[in-house]
Scaffold this motif. Structure first.
Motif, PDB file in Angstrom:
ATOM      1  N   LYS A  78       0.862  -1.168   0.000  1.00 62.49           N
ATOM      2  CA  LYS A  78       0.000   0.000   0.000  1.00 62.49           C
ATOM      3  C   LYS A  78       0.898   1.217   0.000  1.00 62.49           C
ATOM      4  CE  LYS A  78      -3.723  -2.359   2.504  1.00 62.49           C
ATOM      5  NZ  LYS A  78      -4.570  -2.350   3.728  1.00 62.49           N
ATOM      6  N   ILE A  79       0.302   2.373  -0.197  1.00 57.41           N
ATOM      7  CA  ILE A  79       1.141   3.537  -0.423  1.00 57.41           C
ATOM      8  C   ILE A  79       1.883   3.989   0.830  1.00 57.41           C
ATOM      9  CG2 ILE A  79      -0.738   5.179  -0.037  1.00 57.41           C
ATOM     10  CD1 ILE A  79       0.524   6.845  -2.312  1.00 57.41           C
ATOM     11  N   ASP A  80       1.292   3.798   2.021  1.00 62.14           N
ATOM     12  CA  ASP A  80       1.939   4.273   3.240  1.00 62.14           C
ATOM     13  C   ASP A  80       2.536   3.153   4.072  1.00 62.14           C
ATOM     14  OD1 ASP A  80      -0.460   3.174   3.983  1.00 62.14           O
ATOM     15  OD2 ASP A  80      -0.828   4.611   5.597  1.00 62.14           O
ATOM     16  N   ASN A 159       6.849   4.815   8.901  1.00 62.42           N
ATOM     17  CA  ASN A 159       6.641   6.244   9.105  1.00 62.42           C
ATOM     18  C   ASN A 159       5.138   6.497   9.248  1.00 62.42           C
ATOM     19  OD1 ASN A 159       8.209   8.457   9.497  1.00 62.42           O
ATOM     20  ND2 ASN A 159       8.452   8.988   7.349  1.00 62.42           N
ATOM     21  N   PRO A 160       4.558   6.350  10.439  1.00 59.18           N
ATOM     22  CA  PRO A 160       3.107   6.497  10.592  1.00 59.18           C
ATOM     23  C   PRO A 160       2.627   7.880  10.175  1.00 59.18           C
ATOM     24  CG  PRO A 160       4.069   5.465  12.529  1.00 59.18           C
ATOM     25  CD  PRO A 160       5.208   5.952  11.697  1.00 59.18           C
ATOM     26  N   GLY A 161       1.541   7.914   9.395  1.00 58.22           N
ATOM     27  CA  GLY A 161       1.032   9.161   8.846  1.00 58.22           C
ATOM     28  C   GLY A 161      -0.030   9.817   9.704  1.00 58.22           C
ATOM     29  N   ALA A 162      -0.823  10.696   9.063  1.00 60.95           N
ATOM     30  CA  ALA A 162      -1.761  11.548   9.784  1.00 60.95           C
ATOM     31  C   ALA A 162      -2.866  10.772  10.475  1.00 60.95           C
ATOM     32  CB  ALA A 162      -2.373  12.566   8.812  1.00 60.95           C
ATOM     33  N   GLN A 163      -3.201   9.576  10.003  1.00 61.24           N
ATOM     34  CA  GLN A 163      -4.309   8.830  10.616  1.00 61.24           C
ATOM     35  C   GLN A 163      -3.939   8.200  11.944  1.00 61.24           C
ATOM     36  OE1 GLN A 163      -2.534   8.072   7.903  1.00 61.24           O
ATOM     37  NE2 GLN A 163      -2.925   5.982   7.200  1.00 61.24           N
ATOM     38  N   SER A 171       7.939   3.096  14.854  1.00 58.78           N
ATOM     39  CA  SER A 171       7.242   2.439  13.759  1.00 58.78           C
ATOM     40  C   SER A 171       6.131   1.554  14.301  1.00 58.78           C
ATOM     41  CB  SER A 171       8.226   1.610  12.936  1.00 58.78           C
ATOM     42  OG  SER A 171       9.282   2.410  12.430  1.00 58.78           O
ATOM     43  N   ILE A 172       5.273   1.084  13.387  1.00 60.42           N
ATOM     44  CA  ILE A 172       4.126   0.256  13.742  1.00 60.42           C
ATOM     45  C   ILE A 172       4.144  -0.998  12.872  1.00 60.42           C
ATOM     46  CG2 ILE A 172       1.596   0.077  13.719  1.00 60.42           C
ATOM     47  CD1 ILE A 172       1.499   3.079  14.258  1.00 60.42           C
ATOM     48  N   ARG A 502       9.491   4.800  -3.525  1.00 62.00           N
ATOM     49  CA  ARG A 502       8.642   5.470  -2.542  1.00 62.00           C
ATOM     50  C   ARG A 502       9.346   6.720  -2.009  1.00 62.00           C
ATOM     51  NH1 ARG A 502       4.686   2.011  -0.155  1.00 62.00           N
ATOM     52  NH2 ARG A 502       4.959  -0.195  -0.680  1.00 62.00           N
ATOM     53  N   LEU A 503       8.562   7.763  -1.798  1.00 58.55           N
ATOM     54  CA  LEU A 503       9.029   8.987  -1.158  1.00 58.55           C
ATOM     55  C   LEU A 503       8.006   9.369  -0.100  1.00 58.55           C
ATOM     56  CD1 LEU A 503       9.932  11.010  -4.389  1.00 58.55           C
ATOM     57  CD2 LEU A 503      11.513   9.694  -2.974  1.00 58.55           C
ATOM     58  N   ASN A 504       8.454   9.771   1.081  1.00 57.59           N
ATOM     59  CA  ASN A 504       7.489  10.219   2.076  1.00 57.59           C
ATOM     60  C   ASN A 504       8.114  11.189   3.062  1.00 57.59           C
ATOM     61  OD1 ASN A 504       8.296   8.674   4.638  1.00 57.59           O
ATOM     62  ND2 ASN A 504       8.055   6.990   3.182  1.00 57.59           N
ATOM     63  N   TYR A 505       7.236  12.009   3.615  1.00 64.23           N
ATOM     64  CA  TYR A 505       7.616  12.960   4.663  1.00 64.23           C
ATOM     65  C   TYR A 505       6.511  12.977   5.703  1.00 64.23           C
ATOM     66  CZ  TYR A 505       7.599  17.368   7.176  1.00 64.23           C
ATOM     67  OH  TYR A 505       7.523  18.309   8.173  1.00 64.23           O
ATOM     68  N   VAL A 506       6.899  12.913   6.998  1.00 63.02           N
ATOM     69  CA  VAL A 506       5.940  12.928   8.099  1.00 63.02           C
ATOM     70  C   VAL A 506       6.496  13.792   9.222  1.00 63.02           C
ATOM     71  CG1 VAL A 506       4.796  11.552   9.889  1.00 63.02           C
ATOM     72  CG2 VAL A 506       5.009  10.635   7.569  1.00 63.02           C
ATOM     73  N   ARG A 507       5.626  14.606   9.789  1.00 65.51           N
ATOM     74  CA  ARG A 507       5.973  15.330  11.012  1.00 65.51           C
ATOM     75  C   ARG A 507       5.212  14.695  12.169  1.00 65.51           C
ATOM     76  NH1 ARG A 507       6.031  21.715  11.139  1.00 65.51           N
ATOM     77  NH2 ARG A 507       7.987  21.192  10.078  1.00 65.51           N
TER      78      ARG A 507
END
Length: 745
Positions: A78-80, A159-163, A171-172, A502-507
């Motif tokens: 999946k994407i995230d 990298n857990p996202g906004a949800q 990590s999860i 894949r590229l991602n950024y999370v705060r």
């Protein structure tokens, strides 16, 4: 296949799969769906045959129905997150959830239940939610008892996202369970003995009948342990005084009983209800003995005493939760509401005897008995609502979460008695701290295919936090209030079905724990205390990742570059202070403060696959640079280090298996020093006595490499401590499967 077509099929099929798993697609026969996901792999042998009488299904009607098959792709990504399907052959030979997890690239599982991802601790979720059976002392037994045949897939969310709620930057690992579509039962019972004279017995049962599916987990375990430890302190530049040298041996024995029950009910065509209840009771007894020497400024021995410590720790944890799901008239529209209440009670009591060398000090003036007691009661309630819908070819998810906690923790310390006198309350270590805290969070994510190869998932999360604490000794109250906004974005470029970038950024924000806010000094043991900081603020973390992944049946490899930037760093601070219990020596006081920041930049390589006829290899290596700057302590340091894990397995023709796992963690720097590198190892052999009975033999730390050494080197303190993580331990377990359902042995 283009990214837009992949994305459209991913939404429609995965949502339909979710509906079927919850009993909301009315079909008279078993239905197998294999969803199409980004970078999926073709499946050519996953069609389902019509059940026969040998399947053991109790419903005659189900045997006469025809099986519906929807052909598609293997859901590998999946994407995230990265998604790994459970090996069907391994599930058929009785592999546990622990065995399935250990095959995921970068994941290490020990017999004691410790799970790490690329060398770092992780949280384990079940079906996208934290689970009480996968926390604390429950985790090891739950992972051994849960059969991998009950698991659909394992998702790695580095990298857990906004949800996902903030609170930790880790990590999860999300375990997605199967939903029994055909009525029947699946079960497993496991018993284990180890060379530390410990034992455990656990069971996992899943039963499905018509519109009701029930899952039960129960565990009883005795967990003894033994370790050696020691520490030395010497005066720092700003803390002149005496120095201490201590060594000791400690033994622990714990007894834990726990259960978890989940009931899923299909209320109709559009509604489902899940009820979850759990209970856990743990009792741990500790006993340690050691020798301590106290030296004056001229390094002359001024005191010498033996320590005898005993502790008793009781923890009770009970929870009850409800989940209601409402499906809309269109596939993709669903509303989910979760409510959960948890109550935790812990009671800690410790006693210490100090016997001094009479040749160095008058026995009549020596304090010899120390006693401490604490009891904490915490109640937590969580209410969350999530809504998912499709807008054209895109997908939108939004949610709201409210969490409220209340707690009260009194601490009582008795001053040492002299000449057999009655102990009195020690006001320096006796206090009471109570608090209420509330977290209000909301988020929204939007997923869209862009062009022929890109899929993008963007989201934002806002959280408002309110904390009110009160100390019973009339100190000023503790208040903390703030609002944080956390953006996240994930982008995947599909090169082919097997290859992607894949590229991602999370705060993310890491909140201080309620205990960190308690300004009072609290007893830990006869050699250390902790002190909170009422002015702590959340730590802010920006995480960047870029990865190249290639995956096909039998082999996968990936290269991942990442950068972490931590600001307003929550830094542990250690000081040498005079013993508040009047022994005349020095002890360590641990506190936390916001100071400076840290950075970590690394490159990670993973490989998983078959390299010979019956040999399999899992390899993960992570080379990274670390830097930390704590201006308040005049600490600034950096280093380049690494962590690596390697696992080699051999699977024989009769499906017996032999595996060897070895991991290395290089030196890591901290806010006041560093943690020396260490290694762990394990060997395991699994023998299939029959189709339903398995024997497993595991040796942990056979090479005696698990030793932890912590060095504190700052202007405030210069100290070293060491401990053995685990002595060589032999585990022997028997596991038996039983069942009648579609996932039967």
């Amino acid at each position: 296949m283009t990214s837009k077509k992949l994305f459209q099929q991913s939404i429609s099929l995965s949502l339909l799969l979710f509906a079927v798993g919850s009993g909301h697609v009315q079909a008279a026969t078993p239905l197998l769906l294999v969803a199409d996901q980004i970078g999926a792999q073709d499946i050519t042998d996953r069609s389902v045959e019509q059940p026969s009488a040998d399947d053991g299904l109790k419903s005659d009607e189900s045997r006469n129905d025809k099986t519906v098959v929807v052909r598609g792709k293997r859901p590998t990504n999946k994407i995230d997150r990265q998604v790994y399907e459970v090996d069907k052959k391994a599930a058929d030979r009785g592999e546990s959830a622990a065995g399935a997890l250990s095959k995921v690239p970068g994941v290490t599982v020990t017999p004691t239940g410790n799970v790490s991802l690329r060398g770092n601790a992780v949280e384990i979720y079940i079906n996208n939610k934290p689970s009480p059976i996968m926390s604390g002392d429950n985790r090891s037994a739950a992972l051994r008892a849960m059969p991998s045949s009950a698991i659909s897939s394992i998702e790695v969310i580095s990298n857990p996202g906004a949800q996902f709620e903030s609170g930790s930057a880790g990590s999860i690992i999300n375990i997605v369970t199967r939903k029994a579509i055909v009525p029947g039962m699946l079960g497993n019972i496991t018993g284990q003995l180890n060379s530390n004279k410990g034992y455990s017995a656990s069971t996992f049962i899943q039963n499905s009948k018509k519109n009701v599916s029930t899952t039960f987990f129960g565990n009883l375990a005795s967990t003894p342990g033994q370790s050696r430890s020691g520490f030395t302190t010497s005066p720092g530049q700003l803390q002149p005084g005496t120095s201490t040298n201590s060594e000791g041996l400690s033994e622990t024995r714990g007894l834990i009983a726990s259960m978890n029950l989940t009931v899923d009910v299909n209320l109709g065509e559009r509604d489902a209800l899940a009820v979850q209840a759990s209970a856990m009771h743990a009792l741990t007894k500790t006993r340690s003995e050691g020798v301590s020497g106290i030296y004056d400024a001229d390094t002359m021995l001024s005191k010498n005493y033996a320590r005898f410590d005993e502790g008793r720790y009781i923890i009770e944890n009970n929870s009850f939760g409800l989940t209601w799901t409402r499906f809309g008239s269109n596939i993709g529209d669903n509303l989910k509401a979760d409510a959960k209440i948890t109550r935790k009670v812990s009671v800690i009591s410790t006693d210490s005897d100090l016997i001094f060398d009479p040749s160095l000090i008058s026995v009549a003036d020596v304090p010899s008995q120390l006693s401490n007691w604490s009891r904490s009661r915490q109640t937590s309630g969580i209410l969350s609502v999530d809504y998912t819908t499709t807008v054209g070819n895109d997908q939108v998810t939004t949610g709201l979460q409210v969490t409220a906690d209340t707690s009260k923790e009194p601490n009582l310390a008795l001053a040492p008695s002299t000449n057999g006198g009655i102990p009195v309350v020690n006001p320096r270590l006796s206090n009471s701290f109570e608090y209420t805290q509330m977290l209000l969070g909301s988020y929204v994510t939007y997923q869209k295919a862009v062009g022929e190869h890109w899929v993008v998932l963007a989201g934002v999360r806002a959280e408002t936090f309110n904390f009110n604490g009160r100390n019973g000794d009339n100190k000023p109250g503790v208040k903390s209030n703030y609002t944080n906004v956390s953006p996240s974005i994930f982008a995947t470029y599909v090169i082919s079905d097997a290859t992607k970038v894949r590229l991602n950024y999370v705060r993310r924000f890491v909140r201080p724990t309620p205990r960190d806010f308690n300004p009072s000094v609290v007893y830990i043991d006869s050699q250390s205390v902790r002190a909170g900081n009422s002015s702590l603020k959340p730590q802010e973390t920006d995480s960047f990742e870029a990865s190249f992944e290639h995956s096909r049946i039998g082999k996968s490899y990936a290269m991942r570059a990442y950068h972490l930037d931590n600001r307003n760093l929550i830094t542990p601070i250690t000081r040498v202070v005079p013993d508040l219990q009047g022994t005349g020596g020095n002890i360590l006081q641990v506190s936390r403060e916001n100071s400076g920041g840290s950075r970590q930049t690394g490159l990670q390589l993973t490989y998983s696959g078959q390299f010979a006829n019956k040999w399999y290899l899992n390899l993960n290596t992570n080379i990274y640079s670390m830097g930390i700057d704590v201006p308040s302590r005049s600490v600034k340091q950096a280093l380049i280090t690494n962590s690596s894990q390697i696992g080699v397995s051999y699977i024989a023709q009769n499906q017996d298996s032999l595996s060897l796992n070895f991991s290395i963690q290089g030196r890591q720097i901290t806010g006041d020093g560093y943690i020396e590198g260490y290694a762990t190892n394990s060997m395991s052999y699994t023998h299939n006595i029959s189709k339903t009975l398995n024997l497993n033999i595991t040796v942990e730390n056979a090479f005696k490499t698990a030793k932890l050494r912590i060095v504190r080197d700052s202007p405030d303190v210069k100290a070293q401590s060491w401990s053995t993580l685990q002595r060589p331990t032999l585990y022997v377990s028997l596991s038996r499967r039983f069942g009648t359902g579609i996932f039967k042995p």
